[in-house]
Design a protein around this motif. Sequence first.
Motif, PDB file in Angstrom:
ATOM      1  N   ARG A 106       0.823  -1.202   0.000  1.00 30.75           N
ATOM      2  CA  ARG A 106       0.000   0.000   0.000  1.00 30.75           C
ATOM      3  C   ARG A 106       0.856   1.250   0.000  1.00 30.75           C
ATOM      4  O   ARG A 106       1.878   1.331   0.673  1.00 30.75           O
ATOM      5  CB  ARG A 106      -0.937   0.012   1.207  1.00 30.75           C
ATOM      6  CG  ARG A 106      -2.150  -0.881   1.031  1.00 30.75           C
ATOM      7  CD  ARG A 106      -2.981  -0.864   2.293  1.00 30.75           C
ATOM      8  NE  ARG A 106      -4.215  -1.613   2.060  1.00 30.75           N
ATOM      9  CZ  ARG A 106      -5.375  -1.043   1.847  1.00 30.75           C
ATOM     10  NH1 ARG A 106      -5.480   0.266   1.809  1.00 30.75           N
ATOM     11  NH2 ARG A 106      -6.464  -1.772   1.662  1.00 30.75           N
TER      12      ARG A 106
ATOM     13  N   VAL B  35      -0.771  -1.717  -6.005  1.00 26.44           N
ATOM     14  CA  VAL B  35      -1.959  -2.523  -6.242  1.00 26.44           C
ATOM     15  C   VAL B  35      -1.800  -3.200  -7.593  1.00 26.44           C
ATOM     16  O   VAL B  35      -1.180  -2.646  -8.508  1.00 26.44           O
ATOM     17  CB  VAL B  35      -3.241  -1.654  -6.206  1.00 26.44           C
ATOM     18  CG1 VAL B  35      -3.232  -0.600  -7.295  1.00 26.44           C
ATOM     19  CG2 VAL B  35      -4.509  -2.509  -6.304  1.00 26.44           C
TER      20      VAL B  35
ATOM     21  N   ALA C 283      -7.798   0.606  -2.858  1.00 28.87           N
ATOM     22  CA  ALA C 283      -7.021  -0.596  -2.526  1.00 28.87           C
ATOM     23  C   ALA C 283      -5.537  -0.290  -2.379  1.00 28.87           C
ATOM     24  O   ALA C 283      -4.831  -0.902  -1.573  1.00 28.87           O
ATOM     25  CB  ALA C 283      -7.239  -1.659  -3.597  1.00 28.87           C
ATOM     26  N   ALA C 284      -5.074   0.698  -3.164  1.00 23.83           N
ATOM     27  CA  ALA C 284      -3.660   1.104  -3.102  1.00 23.83           C
ATOM     28  C   ALA C 284      -3.366   1.980  -1.885  1.00 23.83           C
ATOM     29  O   ALA C 284      -2.202   2.311  -1.628  1.00 23.83           O
ATOM     30  CB  ALA C 284      -3.282   1.838  -4.375  1.00 23.83           C
TER      31      ALA C 284
END
Length: 374
Positions: A10, A111, A371-372
């Motif tokens: 991340r 991601v 998500a990242a």
Amino acid sequence: MSNPVKGAGRSPAGKAPVVVVAGGGSAGHIEPALALADAVMRLRPDATVVALGTERGLENKLVPARGYPLELIPPVPMPRKPTPELLRLPLKVRDSVRKTREVLERVGADVVVGFGGYVALPAYLAARGRIPIVVHEANQSPGLANKVGARFAHRVAVAVPGTPLPKAEVVGIPLRPSITTLDRAALRAEAREHFGLDPDAPTLLVFGGSQGAVSINNALSGAAKDFADAGVGVLHAHGPKNTLVVQEFPGRPAYVPVPYLERMDLAYAAADATVCRSGAMTVAEVTAVGLPAVFVPLPYGNGEQATNARPAVDAGAALMVEDADLTPAKVAELIVPLVTDADRVAKMSAAAVGMGHRQADEVLAKIVLEAAGA
């Protein structure tokens, strides 16, 4: 455009996100990946998007043309279902996963977004437990790669309801703004001049995917006289590896064969209706621009192309003809009367409008950036 490695995973607060898309092979995998990439860059201009591919895929042409870096990895042959063949490939799988992991670490991936196929599987396995994964499935019947990836994905996005993947969220298929904002009527004159088509005649667009389709080529070109007699113009993309010789009829609207359509937006704008395969991307684009269609599903695989076409057929926006039934006589009986019936064309076009998810690219981009950690 790639970033130095400081540990994959991340994105730390303030760091520009690095998104890796895995959608090589066919245009049906690559185009949604590139539409997503464009949307990510609109939302986060500081982001980096890197595409994974193999040396044999269409991505070698499409990805650099859109301005994104392409990292090549060894392909993993993809059976449609788990078979002993897959079990006999542990060394190939292991080698591809290792090399994919090296790419992810080198570019500093935050991601991984997979769109299925033989590029997605090693990407999923390389990222598993290290980097968040987002899966996008365009078909109602998922392939093996996405079935595997969905098991440990952070988010799973699908094009249509009823797709049998865990945690599936319906977002549609990411499409280019040049398609979702297309004003066919405003571009019609320019589009027909671009292709050398009659400016006023009813016009049919014919294509069979990026490589063309021999059965469609033979059936439609075999009905050239029927089109000419009915006053119908035809724009026919026959595929770069195929040839198409069509008889000319002086004084009649032109039947224009081309190997490939670089400007699909202009092709859609030039047409009143289309005959085409029914891959998920094709169905999404055709319905998004409101083009009445005669879908001819690919007669191989697990029947997903017929499944893709069914909602448009049920909505009255399209017809469906089995590949084995498509003959010049069928074209003359079914398709020529359709193209020349302006009222029917208008009703089918109206039925297509509103079927798709025009904002799917940005909806998916927001999922990916979340998500990242961006």
